[in-house]
Write a protein that holds these residues in place. Structure first.
Motif, PDB file in Angstrom:
ATOM      1  N   CYS A  99       0.735  -1.147  -0.071  1.00 17.22           N
ATOM      2  CA  CYS A  99       0.085   0.005   0.130  1.00 17.22           C
ATOM      3  C   CYS A  99       0.824   1.176   0.068  1.00 17.22           C
ATOM      4  O   CYS A  99       0.593   2.189  -0.855  1.00 17.22           O
ATOM      5  N   LEU A 100       1.812   1.188   0.793  1.00 19.27           N
ATOM      6  CA  LEU A 100       2.829   2.228   0.796  1.00 19.27           C
ATOM      7  C   LEU A 100       3.360   2.532  -0.543  1.00 19.27           C
ATOM      8  O   LEU A 100       3.688   3.667  -0.970  1.00 19.27           O
ATOM      9  N   ASN A 101       3.851   1.602  -1.118  1.00 12.61           N
ATOM     10  CA  ASN A 101       4.539   1.752  -2.511  1.00 12.61           C
ATOM     11  C   ASN A 101       3.490   2.556  -3.605  1.00 12.61           C
ATOM     12  O   ASN A 101       3.609   3.298  -4.348  1.00 12.61           O
ATOM     13  N   ALA A 102       2.258   2.029  -3.380  1.00 12.77           N
ATOM     14  CA  ALA A 102       1.037   2.479  -4.354  1.00 12.77           C
ATOM     15  C   ALA A 102       0.891   4.047  -4.018  1.00 12.77           C
ATOM     16  O   ALA A 102       0.524   4.541  -5.186  1.00 12.77           O
ATOM     17  N   GLU A 103       1.149   4.237  -2.783  1.00  8.69           N
ATOM     18  CA  GLU A 103       0.972   5.781  -2.571  1.00  8.69           C
ATOM     19  C   GLU A 103       2.206   6.552  -2.929  1.00  8.69           C
ATOM     20  O   GLU A 103       2.095   7.863  -2.802  1.00  8.69           O
ATOM     21  N   GLY A 104       3.160   6.223  -3.322  1.00  8.62           N
ATOM     22  CA  GLY A 104       4.416   6.779  -3.630  1.00  8.62           C
ATOM     23  C   GLY A 104       5.504   6.968  -2.536  1.00  8.62           C
ATOM     24  O   GLY A 104       6.685   7.515  -2.410  1.00  8.62           O
ATOM     25  N   ASN A 105       5.571   5.904  -1.877  1.00  7.11           N
ATOM     26  CA  ASN A 105       6.534   5.421  -0.929  1.00  7.11           C
ATOM     27  C   ASN A 105       6.544   6.288   0.542  1.00  7.11           C
ATOM     28  O   ASN A 105       5.677   7.091   0.808  1.00  7.11           O
ATOM     29  N   TYR A 106       7.914   6.234   0.912  1.00  3.85           N
ATOM     30  CA  TYR A 106       7.937   6.917   2.275  1.00  3.85           C
ATOM     31  C   TYR A 106       7.748   8.142   2.372  1.00  3.85           C
ATOM     32  O   TYR A 106       8.462   9.036   1.699  1.00  3.85           O
ATOM     33  N   PRO A 107       7.313   8.711   3.260  1.00  2.00           N
ATOM     34  CA  PRO A 107       7.000  10.362   3.497  1.00  2.00           C
ATOM     35  C   PRO A 107       8.330  10.681   4.098  1.00  2.00           C
ATOM     36  O   PRO A 107       8.664  10.204   5.150  1.00  2.00           O
ATOM     37  N   TRP A 108       8.633  12.031   3.710  1.00  2.00           N
ATOM     38  CA  TRP A 108       9.569  12.879   4.312  1.00  2.00           C
ATOM     39  C   TRP A 108       9.179  14.236   4.867  1.00  2.00           C
ATOM     40  O   TRP A 108       8.254  14.962   3.706  1.00  2.00           O
ATOM     41  N   ASN A 109       9.493  14.819   5.856  1.00  2.00           N
ATOM     42  CA  ASN A 109       9.299  16.315   6.133  1.00  2.00           C
ATOM     43  C   ASN A 109      10.467  17.065   6.249  1.00  2.00           C
ATOM     44  O   ASN A 109      11.482  16.869   6.937  1.00  2.00           O
ATOM     45  N   ILE A 110      10.699  17.669   4.947  1.00  2.00           N
ATOM     46  CA  ILE A 110      11.629  18.546   4.777  1.00  2.00           C
ATOM     47  C   ILE A 110      11.263  20.191   4.932  1.00  2.00           C
ATOM     48  O   ILE A 110      10.665  20.554   4.206  1.00  2.00           O
ATOM     49  N   ASP A 111      11.525  20.479   5.920  1.00  2.00           N
ATOM     50  CA  ASP A 111      11.363  22.004   6.367  1.00  2.00           C
ATOM     51  C   ASP A 111       9.887  22.400   6.165  1.00  2.00           C
ATOM     52  O   ASP A 111       9.256  23.332   5.698  1.00  2.00           O
TER      53      ASP A 111
END
Length: 487
Positions: A436-448
């Motif tokens: 499911c994570l891959n389908a959504e565009g993978n791992y989220p990052w919070n950059i600034d």
């Protein structure tokens, strides 16, 4: 001779200061108490940001009018790092006299090199409570006009608008760039400035190993929710304070990170979170229809309720301190280390923070990363290992106090120059979530404060003093950061 505060005064102007003392009648008895009343007052010219001829005009009259004297506008330091402006009126009805003084005062002000004469301004009308436009036109623009600063204003209409404008505009026409908005808006403008610098230098923008410095300083007017960069620069969320730092030309060199995959540059930025901090932002972005304060609280509670660790491998190049040479209140860090001294840790982590600046805000008065500074060429790597929800909440609560938020057995801190974060694909019962994570565009990052999603390894490098920000001009805030450096 000018009249100041309804008293005739002897006024003396030099390149460094303006001073005056009241003209008192000679006492026939030689009373010393009269002499005491003639105390001299002084204004340092470095604190003056504007001078205007003062005239009396009738309603609707825009030019001309009866000359009354000169008004000097000064930047005044108040409590809690706050700046404000005040006016001193020097009254004299002589046109020749006032014009001569006016010219000399303007010459002195024009001699301050860092003060901007022309600014490119970006206003994000969607920031926080949609108050950025009001903040700019009601609080910021009048001070720019008073200081005779020309502005070219772009009110952004979509995400990436500022970036596209910066790629095309003639930056040499401006002394600086100003962003009125939150952390995400500031990050976009900083990224655009640095990306433009690489383009102008003929550098490859797909992969940047040794970036070129930003061509002009960046000013930050806080109009967002947390305003981490503004708090770190000024110690306070206050639009007038931020504006006066820009007007006065107070420059602070700041470290910047590059966030890259093995094949491309993702972003220039100051700080990032992977895990809880990124998941919280991802939830908040899905609920943009909520008011900002409610959205933030909802995302925090929901992510905490669904608390889960990320399995990943962290590789980092530690900063090995050889010597700290303190000279004139500035610390130079000399370090040893080579490219092959990488260290690795892997496991299940609730949150990973990588920060090149202290990241102060109202919710974290000591900073999210108090073990770093604005420009010492290092990053803080803060790793929170998997633990119980109750223990993780205790760790989060510590950020709001003056206690050490890292004094937990499941929290590890490192001072580093480079970090590589490699997420591990889940197997077994968690494989469904991974798909499911891959389908959504993978791992989220919070950059600034900006949400980015990436599947592959992310490589973070710090680049010392890559951009100038309009900000701290004294050692007060810097020394406060130094005192909270012992964790």
């Amino acid at each position: 001779i000018f009249e100041i505060g309804k008293r005739s005064c002897d006024v003396v102007l030099s390149a460094r200061r303006l001073r005056w003392s009241p003209i008192l009648p000679e006492s026939p008895t030689g009373d010393s108490s009269v002499a005491l009343q003639a105390q001299e007052e002084i204004i340092e010219m470095k604190d003056v940001f504007s001078v205007k001829l003062k005239r009396r005009r009738f309603a609707g009259q825009k030019k001309g009018g009866t000359l009354l004297g000169i008004t000097i506008f000064k930047c005044l330091n108040k409590e809690e790092n706050k700046l404000t402006d005040c006016a001193i009126h020097l009254n004299n009805l002589s046109e020749d006299h006032c014009q001569s003084w006016f010219r000399h005062l303007k010459e002195i002000l024009n001699g301050f090199q860092n003060r901007p004469k022309s600014l490119k301004v970006f206003v994000n009308p969607s920031s926080h409570k949609r108050e950025a436009t009001h903040i700019y036109y009601e609080k910021v623009a009048p001070l720019f006009k008073l200081a005779d600063i020309k502005t070219d204003v772009t009110v952004t209409e979509y995400e990436g608008h500022a970036l596209s404008v910066l790629k095309e505009c003639e930056l040499q026409a401006f002394d600086g760039v100003v962003c009125v908005g939150g952390d995400g808006s500031v990050s976009e403008v900083a990224h655009g400035l640095l990306l433009r610098a690489q383009i102008d230098a003929g550098k490859d923008t797909d992969y940047v190993s040794k970036p070129v410095r930003a061509p002009v300083p960046l000013g930050v007017i806080p109009a967002g929710t947390t305003n981490i960069l503004a708090h770190t620069l000024y110690g306070i969320k206050h639009a007038v304070t931020a504006t006066l730092h820009i007007v006065m030309g107070h420059i602070q060199a700041v470290d910047v990170c590059t966030f890259s995959t093995p094949s491309k540059l993702l972003r220039f930025g100051f700080s990032a979170m992977f895990g809880f901090g990124a998941r919280t932002l991802a939830v908040a972005e899905k609920h943009r229809w909520m008011p900002s304060s409610q959205r933030k609280d909802f995302a925090f509670v929901k992510t905490l309720a669904d608390l889960k660790p990320e399995e990943c491998e962290l590789s980092f190049l530690p900063l090995q301190i050889l010597q700290e040479d303190s000279h004139e209140d500035r610390i130079t860090v000399l370090y040893l280390g080579s490219k092959d001294q990488w260290q690795k840790i892997q496991g299940h982590f609730l949150n990973v923070s990588i920060m090149a600046i202290p990241c102060l805000c109202s919710m974290a008065p000591r900073g999210l990363a108090p073990n770093t500074r604005l420009n010492n060429g290092s990053m803080a790597l803060i790793v929170v290992q998997n633990t119980s929800r109750s223990e993780f909440i205790k760790h989060l609560k510590r950020y709001t106090s003056v206690k050490n938020q890292f004094n937990f057995p499941f929290v590890e801190t490192y001072t580093v120059r480079e970090v590589k974060v490699q997420p591990r694909l889940k197997s077994g019962p968690d494989a469904k979530e991974n798909a499911c994570l891959n389908a959504e565009g993978n791992y989220p990052w919070n950059i600034d404060g900006d949400l980015m999603k990436e599947a592959s390894e992310v490589h973070v490098r710090v680049h010392p003093q890559l951009i100038d920000l309009y900000g701290v001009n004294t050692d007060d805030l810097e020394s406060s950061q130094v005192t909270c450096n012992c964790i």
